[in-house]
Write a protein that holds these residues in place. Structure first.
Motif, PDB file in Angstrom:
ATOM      1  N   TRP A  77      54.028  46.991   4.245  1.00  0.00           N
ATOM      2  CA  TRP A  77      53.904  45.858   5.168  1.00  0.00           C
ATOM      3  C   TRP A  77      52.529  45.829   5.820  1.00  0.00           C
ATOM      4  O   TRP A  77      51.954  44.761   6.042  1.00  0.00           O
ATOM      5  CB  TRP A  77      54.994  45.949   6.228  1.00  0.00           C
ATOM      6  CG  TRP A  77      54.860  44.910   7.297  1.00  0.00           C
ATOM      7  CD1 TRP A  77      55.258  43.610   7.239  1.00  0.00           C
ATOM      8  CD2 TRP A  77      54.259  45.090   8.589  1.00  0.00           C
ATOM      9  NE1 TRP A  77      54.946  42.952   8.411  1.00  0.00           N
ATOM     10  CE2 TRP A  77      54.338  43.839   9.266  1.00  0.00           C
ATOM     11  CE3 TRP A  77      53.685  46.172   9.244  1.00  0.00           C
ATOM     12  CZ2 TRP A  77      53.853  43.667  10.559  1.00  0.00           C
ATOM     13  CZ3 TRP A  77      53.195  45.996  10.530  1.00  0.00           C
ATOM     14  CH2 TRP A  77      53.279  44.765  11.172  1.00  0.00           C
ATOM     15  N   LEU A  78      51.980  46.999   6.134  1.00  0.00           N
ATOM     16  CA  LEU A  78      50.650  47.054   6.729  1.00  0.00           C
ATOM     17  C   LEU A  78      49.602  46.437   5.805  1.00  0.00           C
ATOM     18  O   LEU A  78      48.651  45.809   6.272  1.00  0.00           O
ATOM     19  CB  LEU A  78      50.269  48.500   7.040  1.00  0.00           C
ATOM     20  CG  LEU A  78      51.010  49.181   8.197  1.00  0.00           C
ATOM     21  CD1 LEU A  78      50.542  50.633   8.322  1.00  0.00           C
ATOM     22  CD2 LEU A  78      50.794  48.435   9.508  1.00  0.00           C
ATOM     23  N   ARG A  79      49.781  46.621   4.507  1.00  0.00           N
ATOM     24  CA  ARG A  79      48.804  46.090   3.548  1.00  0.00           C
ATOM     25  C   ARG A  79      49.020  44.616   3.243  1.00  0.00           C
ATOM     26  O   ARG A  79      48.082  43.922   2.874  1.00  0.00           O
ATOM     27  CB  ARG A  79      48.856  46.901   2.247  1.00  0.00           C
ATOM     28  CG  ARG A  79      48.392  48.346   2.374  1.00  0.00           C
ATOM     29  CD  ARG A  79      48.263  48.990   1.001  1.00  0.00           C
ATOM     30  NE  ARG A  79      49.557  49.094   0.342  1.00  0.00           N
ATOM     31  CZ  ARG A  79      50.373  50.143   0.439  1.00  0.00           C
ATOM     32  NH1 ARG A  79      50.012  51.174   1.190  1.00  0.00           N
ATOM     33  NH2 ARG A  79      51.527  50.171  -0.193  1.00  0.00           N
ATOM     34  N   THR A  80      50.244  44.135   3.386  1.00  0.00           N
ATOM     35  CA  THR A  80      50.546  42.765   2.962  1.00  0.00           C
ATOM     36  C   THR A  80      50.843  41.830   4.132  1.00  0.00           C
ATOM     37  O   THR A  80      51.199  40.670   3.893  1.00  0.00           O
ATOM     38  CB  THR A  80      51.760  42.770   2.013  1.00  0.00           C
ATOM     39  OG1 THR A  80      52.895  43.325   2.697  1.00  0.00           O
ATOM     40  CG2 THR A  80      51.458  43.589   0.770  1.00  0.00           C
ATOM     41  N   THR A  93      42.197  45.286   7.242  1.00  0.00           N
ATOM     42  CA  THR A  93      40.753  45.499   7.242  1.00  0.00           C
ATOM     43  C   THR A  93      40.140  45.105   8.575  1.00  0.00           C
ATOM     44  O   THR A  93      39.257  45.800   9.101  1.00  0.00           O
ATOM     45  CB  THR A  93      40.095  44.687   6.109  1.00  0.00           C
ATOM     46  OG1 THR A  93      40.652  45.090   4.848  1.00  0.00           O
ATOM     47  CG2 THR A  93      38.588  44.909   6.087  1.00  0.00           C
ATOM     48  N   ILE A  94      40.600  43.984   9.145  1.00  0.00           N
ATOM     49  CA  ILE A  94      40.105  43.566  10.464  1.00  0.00           C
ATOM     50  C   ILE A  94      40.423  44.631  11.507  1.00  0.00           C
ATOM     51  O   ILE A  94      39.584  44.970  12.356  1.00  0.00           O
ATOM     52  CB  ILE A  94      40.712  42.208  10.854  1.00  0.00           C
ATOM     53  CG1 ILE A  94      40.201  41.103   9.921  1.00  0.00           C
ATOM     54  CG2 ILE A  94      40.375  41.870  12.307  1.00  0.00           C
ATOM     55  CD1 ILE A  94      40.851  39.759  10.148  1.00  0.00           C
ATOM     56  N   THR A  95      41.638  45.169  11.435  1.00  0.00           N
ATOM     57  CA  THR A  95      42.026  46.234  12.374  1.00  0.00           C
ATOM     58  C   THR A  95      41.138  47.457  12.217  1.00  0.00           C
ATOM     59  O   THR A  95      40.721  48.061  13.213  1.00  0.00           O
ATOM     60  CB  THR A  95      43.495  46.624  12.142  1.00  0.00           C
ATOM     61  OG1 THR A  95      44.324  45.459  12.308  1.00  0.00           O
ATOM     62  CG2 THR A  95      43.934  47.701  13.121  1.00  0.00           C
ATOM     63  N   LEU A  99      38.684  49.082  15.048  1.00  0.00           N
ATOM     64  CA  LEU A  99      38.824  50.479  15.452  1.00  0.00           C
ATOM     65  C   LEU A  99      37.503  51.234  15.325  1.00  0.00           C
ATOM     66  O   LEU A  99      37.146  52.033  16.198  1.00  0.00           O
ATOM     67  CB  LEU A  99      39.899  51.164  14.606  1.00  0.00           C
ATOM     68  CG  LEU A  99      41.343  50.752  14.898  1.00  0.00           C
ATOM     69  CD1 LEU A  99      42.292  51.385  13.893  1.00  0.00           C
ATOM     70  CD2 LEU A  99      41.728  51.143  16.316  1.00  0.00           C
ATOM     71  N   VAL A 100      36.772  50.985  14.243  1.00  0.00           N
ATOM     72  CA  VAL A 100      35.475  51.642  14.070  1.00  0.00           C
ATOM     73  C   VAL A 100      34.520  51.241  15.191  1.00  0.00           C
ATOM     74  O   VAL A 100      33.824  52.086  15.770  1.00  0.00           O
ATOM     75  CB  VAL A 100      34.880  51.303  12.688  1.00  0.00           C
ATOM     76  CG1 VAL A 100      33.432  51.785  12.591  1.00  0.00           C
ATOM     77  CG2 VAL A 100      35.709  51.943  11.580  1.00  0.00           C
TER      78      VAL A 100
END
Length: 254
Positions: A77-80, A93-95, A99-100
């Motif tokens: 679910w995190l990926r999709t 990716t935005i998250t 975070l970086v």
């Protein structure tokens, strides 16, 4: 000379004065992020972002107690999330980018504030005074931060990319988790435990510093309650993160 002329006021003479020049130490105008208050605000905002991420990550890790299906479904679910309106991994990716940036800004603010504090007090005290804020907590933040950075790098290589994981990158998230904390890899579990304790201490110190900056610790009762609250939140976070690795190592979760 007339009487009283000795005490008569002397007429002022117009003397041209050169415009005052600022000395070499006159501070220049700085923006919000150039001030200590601005950098403390950066630390507070980025710290809040990181705490929210840690809480979400901890809750996700606890899904491993619901079985392989539930844990793998959560990881998928995190990926999709956002699909099909958005390509896979878009929000993830935005998250990761947020975070970086949060980690980089948090470290920058912490280092710059520490350097500014050192410059403001160039002469050390004749007798070293060790307080909770100046001694134990400062050393914990310094060395604990290094441990946390090293742990994050290892954790990504182990659980995200599978480079150093016995299950490899093709294994499911559940299988990578189980393989990563096998009893034979006790040193990984120990490293994980130390890193989580450092994160807990860092969080406790950060919360307490935020309460102090907001002026919430003036009253003794409120101060004691906030100190206890910071300790409880940190302890819950640490226990929540180490629960899964410990249970895997002792064979409760297989």
């Amino acid at each position: 000379m007339g009487r009283g002329s000795a005490t008569a006021p002397v007429p002022r003479r117009d003397v041209s004065r050169a415009p005052a020049r600022p000395g070499p130490r006159t501070p220049a105008r700085r923006g919000l992020f150039g001030t200590s208050a601005g950098r403390k605000a950066v630390m507070a905002v980025t710290g809040a972002v990181l705490v929210l991420f840690l809480l979400g990550h901890m809750l996700g890790n606890l899904k491993i107690f619901l079985g392989a299906g539930s844990f793998n479904h959560y990881a998928d679910w995190l990926r999709t999330v956002g699909s099909p309106a958005l390509p896979d991994r878009t929000l993830l990716t935005i998250t990761e980018i947020v975070l970086v940036l949060a980690v980089a800004l948090h470290m920058w603010a912490a280092v710059s504030l520490a350097r500014r504090a050192a410059k403001a007090r160039p002469v050390k005290y004749a007798a070293k005074r060790r307080s909770q804020a100046g001694g134990y907590a400062t050393r914990t933040m310094r060395y604990g931060g290094v441990i946390i950075v090293l742990f994050v790098i290892w954790h990504l290589l182990d659980m995200t990319f599978g480079t150093v994981n016995p299950g490899g990158g093709d294994a499911t998230p559940y299988d990578r988790m189980i393989a990563g904390f096998q009893p034979g890899r006790w040193w990984v579990g120990l490293f994980y435990l130390v890193a989580m304790v450092m994160i807990g201490l860092h969080l406790r110190h950060g919360l307490w510093s935020a309460f102090q900056s907001l002026g919430l610790t003036r009253r003794p009762r409120v101060r004691n309650a906030l100190r206890a609250g910071a300790a409880v939140v940190s302890a819950v976070l640490v226990v929540g993160f180490v629960a899964a690795p410990v249970c895997i190592m002792i064979g409760v979760v297989k």
